[in-house]
Design a protein around this motif. Sequence first.
Motif, PDB file in Angstrom:
ATOM      1  N   GLN A 129      -8.516   1.411  -0.492  1.00 58.49           N
ATOM      2  CA  GLN A 129      -8.685   1.184   0.736  1.00 58.49           C
ATOM      3  C   GLN A 129      -9.772   0.075   0.738  1.00 58.49           C
ATOM      4  O   GLN A 129     -10.524   1.390   1.104  1.00 58.49           O
ATOM      5  CB  GLN A 129      -7.935   2.062   1.895  1.00 58.49           C
ATOM      6  N   VAL A 180      -7.282  -4.810   2.228  1.00 66.02           N
ATOM      7  CA  VAL A 180      -6.401  -4.357   3.528  1.00 66.02           C
ATOM      8  C   VAL A 180      -6.861  -5.565   4.645  1.00 66.02           C
ATOM      9  O   VAL A 180      -6.229  -5.786   4.990  1.00 66.02           O
ATOM     10  CB  VAL A 180      -6.458  -3.311   3.508  1.00 66.02           C
ATOM     11  N   SER A 181      -8.719  -6.082   4.632  1.00 68.11           N
ATOM     12  CA  SER A 181      -9.016  -6.293   5.782  1.00 68.11           C
ATOM     13  C   SER A 181     -10.125  -7.230   4.532  1.00 68.11           C
ATOM     14  O   SER A 181     -11.049  -6.531   4.584  1.00 68.11           O
ATOM     15  CB  SER A 181      -9.176  -5.454   6.625  1.00 68.11           C
ATOM     16  N   LYS A 201      -5.352  -0.033   9.787  1.00 71.41           N
ATOM     17  CA  LYS A 201      -4.371  -0.094   8.659  1.00 71.41           C
ATOM     18  C   LYS A 201      -4.100   0.535   7.567  1.00 71.41           C
ATOM     19  O   LYS A 201      -3.427   0.384   6.411  1.00 71.41           O
ATOM     20  CB  LYS A 201      -4.754  -2.221   8.351  1.00 71.41           C
ATOM     21  N   ALA A 202      -5.766   0.071   7.097  1.00 69.60           N
ATOM     22  CA  ALA A 202      -5.964   1.304   6.297  1.00 69.60           C
ATOM     23  C   ALA A 202      -5.275   2.442   5.809  1.00 69.60           C
ATOM     24  O   ALA A 202      -4.621   2.990   4.764  1.00 69.60           O
ATOM     25  CB  ALA A 202      -7.308   1.566   5.415  1.00 69.60           C
ATOM     26  N   SER A 257      -1.839   2.418   5.500  1.00 73.80           N
ATOM     27  CA  SER A 257      -1.353   2.392   4.160  1.00 73.80           C
ATOM     28  C   SER A 257      -1.119   3.569   3.476  1.00 73.80           C
ATOM     29  O   SER A 257      -0.290   3.680   2.683  1.00 73.80           O
ATOM     30  CB  SER A 257      -2.360   1.351   3.278  1.00 73.80           C
TER      31      SER A 257
END
Length: 218
Positions: A73, A95-96, A113-114, A117
């Motif tokens: 990630q 992811v960002s 968010k990571a 996931s």
Amino acid sequence: MKVLLIEDDLGYALSIEMLMDTSKVDSFDHVSNETELSAYLKENIPDVIICDVLINGQEVFEIIKKFNLQQYQLIVVTSYNNPRFMSLAKDLGAVSFLIKPLDALTLQFALDKAFESIHHSKEENHRISIKHRDKLHFLKTSDVRFISVDGNYIYVYTDERKFAIRMSMNEFIENYNGFIRVHRKFAINPSFIENVNLRNDELTINGRLIPLGRRYKR
């Protein structure tokens, strides 16, 4: 979760660590160049990598491809609101993409968010990445018969091979669904149980006798 930061500015690396919610991170490590990164990856498998766009004057995207970091990630950080950087980060599966300066809320949102996931991929019976003799192997969790522990390492057994991972048994079971601990030194994939001998407190997988600890019997 294990978080690795690739950042050549020590002061900024310290500020990132201070912003992080340590209750959600099991370990945080920092490397500042390719040599340190190579040494780290030989001994560790991170869950999330945070990296600056520029490392010692080199764009990090080449480093990502060289070390196959897109399998983790990725959170890419930069001081430049550059559409090309953003596009390259997206192409490599980040992811960002965050613009400095960061605050705690922005960083935590990216980490959440990571983590989400990662959690989602666990539920899909994702692959286990294992370093073995400087090569990266990928195993399906459904191919793993059982796991044993010896000191700081666990050994993952498939039908034909075994691999060593520097990880605790509890961490492995937490990260990968479908395994049951049957002894302080063994966890199994119940799909491969051939027989269970309760009189002798043992079971058989792949012709191998595995002790059944009394505290783990149900």
